[in-house]
Design a protein around this motif. Sequence first.
Motif, PDB file in Angstrom:
ATOM      1  N   GLY A 159       0.101  17.688 -12.269  1.00 20.10           N
ATOM      2  CA  GLY A 159       0.060  19.121 -11.986  1.00 20.10           C
ATOM      3  C   GLY A 159       1.191  19.896 -12.609  1.00 20.10           C
ATOM      4  N   GLY A 160       2.031  19.251 -13.406  1.00 13.11           N
ATOM      5  CA  GLY A 160       3.094  19.953 -14.105  1.00 13.11           C
ATOM      6  C   GLY A 160       4.433  19.929 -13.403  1.00 13.11           C
ATOM      7  N   GLU A 161       4.574  19.175 -12.318  1.00 13.67           N
ATOM      8  CA  GLU A 161       5.842  19.118 -11.606  1.00 13.67           C
ATOM      9  C   GLU A 161       6.658  17.919 -12.080  1.00 13.67           C
ATOM     10  OE1 GLU A 161       5.723  19.391  -7.377  1.00 13.67           O
ATOM     11  OE2 GLU A 161       3.999  20.749  -7.341  1.00 13.67           O
ATOM     12  N   GLU A 162       7.953  18.105 -12.041  1.00 11.98           N
ATOM     13  CA  GLU A 162       8.851  17.008 -12.353  1.00 11.98           C
ATOM     14  C   GLU A 162       9.119  16.233 -11.068  1.00 11.98           C
ATOM     15  OE1 GLU A 162      13.402  16.257 -14.048  1.00 11.98           O
ATOM     16  OE2 GLU A 162      12.496  18.263 -14.053  1.00 11.98           O
ATOM     17  N   THR A 163       8.937  14.915 -11.104  1.00  7.05           N
ATOM     18  CA  THR A 163       9.048  14.107  -9.893  1.00  7.05           C
ATOM     19  C   THR A 163      10.088  13.009 -10.069  1.00  7.05           C
ATOM     20  OG1 THR A 163       7.259  12.636 -10.597  1.00  7.05           O
ATOM     21  CG2 THR A 163       6.653  14.537  -9.225  1.00  7.05           C
ATOM     22  N   VAL A 164      10.663  12.617  -8.949  1.00 10.12           N
ATOM     23  CA  VAL A 164      11.574  11.493  -8.873  1.00 10.12           C
ATOM     24  C   VAL A 164      11.042  10.558  -7.801  1.00 10.12           C
ATOM     25  CG1 VAL A 164      13.920  10.710  -8.389  1.00 10.12           C
ATOM     26  CG2 VAL A 164      13.550  12.853  -9.638  1.00 10.12           C
ATOM     27  N   ASN A 191       0.832  -1.216   0.000  1.00 10.80           N
ATOM     28  CA  ASN A 191       0.000   0.000   0.000  1.00 10.80           C
ATOM     29  C   ASN A 191       0.860   1.257   0.000  1.00 10.80           C
ATOM     30  OD1 ASN A 191      -1.531  -2.237   1.770  1.00 10.80           O
ATOM     31  ND2 ASN A 191      -3.040  -1.020   0.641  1.00 10.80           N
ATOM     32  N   CYS A 192       1.963   1.233   0.728  1.00 10.47           N
ATOM     33  CA  CYS A 192       2.812   2.426   0.802  1.00 10.47           C
ATOM     34  C   CYS A 192       3.492   2.689  -0.536  1.00 10.47           C
ATOM     35  CB  CYS A 192       3.863   2.261   1.896  1.00 10.47           C
ATOM     36  SG  CYS A 192       3.170   2.200   3.547  1.00 10.47           S
ATOM     37  N   LEU A 193       3.937   1.625  -1.220  1.00 14.13           N
ATOM     38  CA  LEU A 193       4.547   1.802  -2.532  1.00 14.13           C
ATOM     39  C   LEU A 193       3.540   2.330  -3.551  1.00 14.13           C
ATOM     40  CD1 LEU A 193       6.691  -1.468  -2.608  1.00 14.13           C
ATOM     41  CD2 LEU A 193       7.543   0.877  -2.368  1.00 14.13           C
ATOM     42  N   LEU A 194       2.324   1.796  -3.484  1.00 14.41           N
ATOM     43  CA  LEU A 194       1.281   2.309  -4.380  1.00 14.41           C
ATOM     44  C   LEU A 194       0.942   3.761  -4.060  1.00 14.41           C
ATOM     45  CD1 LEU A 194      -1.079  -0.803  -4.521  1.00 14.41           C
ATOM     46  CD2 LEU A 194       0.468   0.018  -6.311  1.00 14.41           C
ATOM     47  N   GLU A 195       0.933   4.129  -2.761  1.00 10.34           N
ATOM     48  CA  GLU A 195       0.682   5.517  -2.392  1.00 10.34           C
ATOM     49  C   GLU A 195       1.801   6.430  -2.902  1.00 10.34           C
ATOM     50  OE1 GLU A 195      -1.022   8.927  -0.558  1.00 10.34           O
ATOM     51  OE2 GLU A 195      -1.818   6.981  -1.205  1.00 10.34           O
ATOM     52  N   THR A 196       3.033   5.928  -2.873  1.00  8.73           N
ATOM     53  CA  THR A 196       4.149   6.717  -3.396  1.00  8.73           C
ATOM     54  C   THR A 196       3.971   6.980  -4.887  1.00  8.73           C
ATOM     55  OG1 THR A 196       5.594   5.703  -1.744  1.00  8.73           O
ATOM     56  CG2 THR A 196       6.656   6.797  -3.601  1.00  8.73           C
ATOM     57  N   LEU A 197       3.601   5.950  -5.645  1.00  5.03           N
ATOM     58  CA  LEU A 197       3.345   6.131  -7.081  1.00  5.03           C
ATOM     59  C   LEU A 197       2.149   7.051  -7.311  1.00  5.03           C
ATOM     60  CD1 LEU A 197       3.881   2.451  -8.305  1.00  5.03           C
ATOM     61  CD2 LEU A 197       5.448   4.382  -8.573  1.00  5.03           C
ATOM     62  N   HIS A 198       1.133   6.927  -6.445  1.00  2.49           N
ATOM     63  CA  HIS A 198      -0.063   7.767  -6.584  1.00  2.49           C
ATOM     64  C   HIS A 198       0.277   9.243  -6.379  1.00  2.49           C
ATOM     65  CE1 HIS A 198      -4.259   8.996  -6.204  1.00  2.49           C
ATOM     66  NE2 HIS A 198      -3.936   9.598  -5.063  1.00  2.49           N
ATOM     67  N   VAL A 199       1.056   9.540  -5.363  1.00  3.17           N
ATOM     68  CA  VAL A 199       1.443  10.928  -5.109  1.00  3.17           C
ATOM     69  C   VAL A 199       2.294  11.471  -6.247  1.00  3.17           C
ATOM     70  CG1 VAL A 199       2.775  12.426  -3.556  1.00  3.17           C
ATOM     71  CG2 VAL A 199       1.268  10.682  -2.609  1.00  3.17           C
ATOM     72  N   ALA A 200       3.242  10.649  -6.732  1.00  6.02           N
ATOM     73  CA  ALA A 200       4.094  11.097  -7.842  1.00  6.02           C
ATOM     74  C   ALA A 200       3.274  11.371  -9.097  1.00  6.02           C
ATOM     75  CB  ALA A 200       5.163  10.041  -8.119  1.00  6.02           C
ATOM     76  N   ARG A 201       2.265  10.527  -9.356  1.00  3.50           N
ATOM     77  CA  ARG A 201       1.426  10.744 -10.532  1.00  3.50           C
ATOM     78  C   ARG A 201       0.624  12.035 -10.412  1.00  3.50           C
ATOM     79  NH1 ARG A 201      -3.543   6.864 -11.232  1.00  3.50           N
ATOM     80  NH2 ARG A 201      -4.175   8.282  -9.557  1.00  3.50           N
ATOM     81  N   ASP A 202       0.070  12.300  -9.213  1.00  2.00           N
ATOM     82  CA  ASP A 202      -0.700  13.527  -9.033  1.00  2.00           C
ATOM     83  C   ASP A 202       0.181  14.756  -9.221  1.00  2.00           C
ATOM     84  OD1 ASP A 202      -2.920  12.022  -8.555  1.00  2.00           O
ATOM     85  OD2 ASP A 202      -2.845  12.222  -6.358  1.00  2.00           O
ATOM     86  N   LEU A 203       1.398  14.718  -8.706  1.00  2.00           N
ATOM     87  CA  LEU A 203       2.297  15.859  -8.882  1.00  2.00           C
ATOM     88  C   LEU A 203       2.698  16.028 -10.336  1.00  2.00           C
ATOM     89  CD1 LEU A 203       4.635  15.465  -5.749  1.00  2.00           C
ATOM     90  CD2 LEU A 203       2.743  17.061  -6.055  1.00  2.00           C
ATOM     91  N   SER A 204       2.902  14.915 -11.033  1.00  2.00           N
ATOM     92  CA  SER A 204       3.260  15.002 -12.449  1.00  2.00           C
ATOM     93  C   SER A 204       2.101  15.551 -13.270  1.00  2.00           C
ATOM     94  CB  SER A 204       3.668  13.616 -12.970  1.00  2.00           C
ATOM     95  OG  SER A 204       4.798  13.135 -12.274  1.00  2.00           O
TER      96      SER A 204
END
Length: 374
Positions: free
Chosen positions: A59-64, A44-57
């Motif tokens: 929104g136009g942000e570059e994510t790692v 669940n935590c790994l999926l949440e990490t991908l979920h947050v990165a996708r939402d930021l991306s």
Amino acid sequence: MSTLVVYVDRDRGGRHDGTTVGWEAVQALVTDIGLEDPEDSRVNCLLETLHVARDLSDGGEETVVAVIPGDGEGIKTDREVARGIDQLIGEYDLDAAVVVIDSAGDERLVPVIESRIRVDAVDRVVVRQSHDIQSTYYLLKQFLGDEQLRGTVLVPIGAALLAFPILLFLADNVAVALSAIVGVIGMFLLYKGLGIDSLVSRLPAVIRDGFYSGQVSLVTYVVGAGLALIGVFAGGISAAGTDETAELLIGLRFLFYSVPWFAVAALTAATGRLIDELLAEDGVSSALMNLPFGIVAVGLVVRGFTGYFLERADLLDPVVVPAVTAGAVSVDGFIVSIWGRLVVYVAAGILVSLIGVAFTSRMANDRPFEEFPE
């Protein structure tokens, strides 16, 4: 702006040790851990990490996206996480970070990350099926870490649990033991809820300052406390001397004989406070000047009403005015009626109150106006 979305797990590393960076690498890690143990909370935590990165991306942000596991060995794990963050900062142009965690222990790593990069948010993942259990554990751990809350809640509960078998052994009665414990807990809650503990803690400093500064109110407070004790003693003797069994009449008799002492005690304390204010440079407030008059007025009114009820119950003799002779003028004695007695006391209380208002207004008008600079 480049944002690091990192999941840190201080307690578990297992066969997936080492820092994992990149969207595809984290997706593969989710599949590996999920196939190995579908009930593992890291999925669940790994999926949440991908979920947050996708939402930021979106929104136009570059994510790692990165995952930094640990092995649960305290300082060693903290240093491994610190080295992993330093490595990511050196390889990527990072401006901020979003930290994903799943337990209270992992929050200890947040200051380590903050010392190297700005942390914009901390996302604590709680699995929905175990939300109540994990949240309760987290709150309980935070509660046990607060020294003040432990002393306020756990100490009384522990003392009550220890006192119950002792009282049960001494009294040999469950009702008595429970009543004693509940009474003590109630007194403690009032002691804390009304802020009496803070007043008691400040009392030594107030007494010391009063001695050093020579405040008159310190002496008058002691005198007032002594007069109040006399009032309690006088009221108790009068209440014990009655043959009535009605609790209301006993209370009225106690109040009737103790009110004058209480009023004098309060008047003494207020007078000392008033003298201190007069000697100070700040001046005296109108409320403080009117306080002695209010005390006397309330005392007269309470005395009048309690006397009325006691006289109606035949527990108090009527007021008899003796005959007065002055030269050629003589006045026959008479008995003041029960209503006349009440009216005299109430009228005297209102009169004293009005005198206090007039005196306070007069003193306020006589004060010189302060000149304010332009």
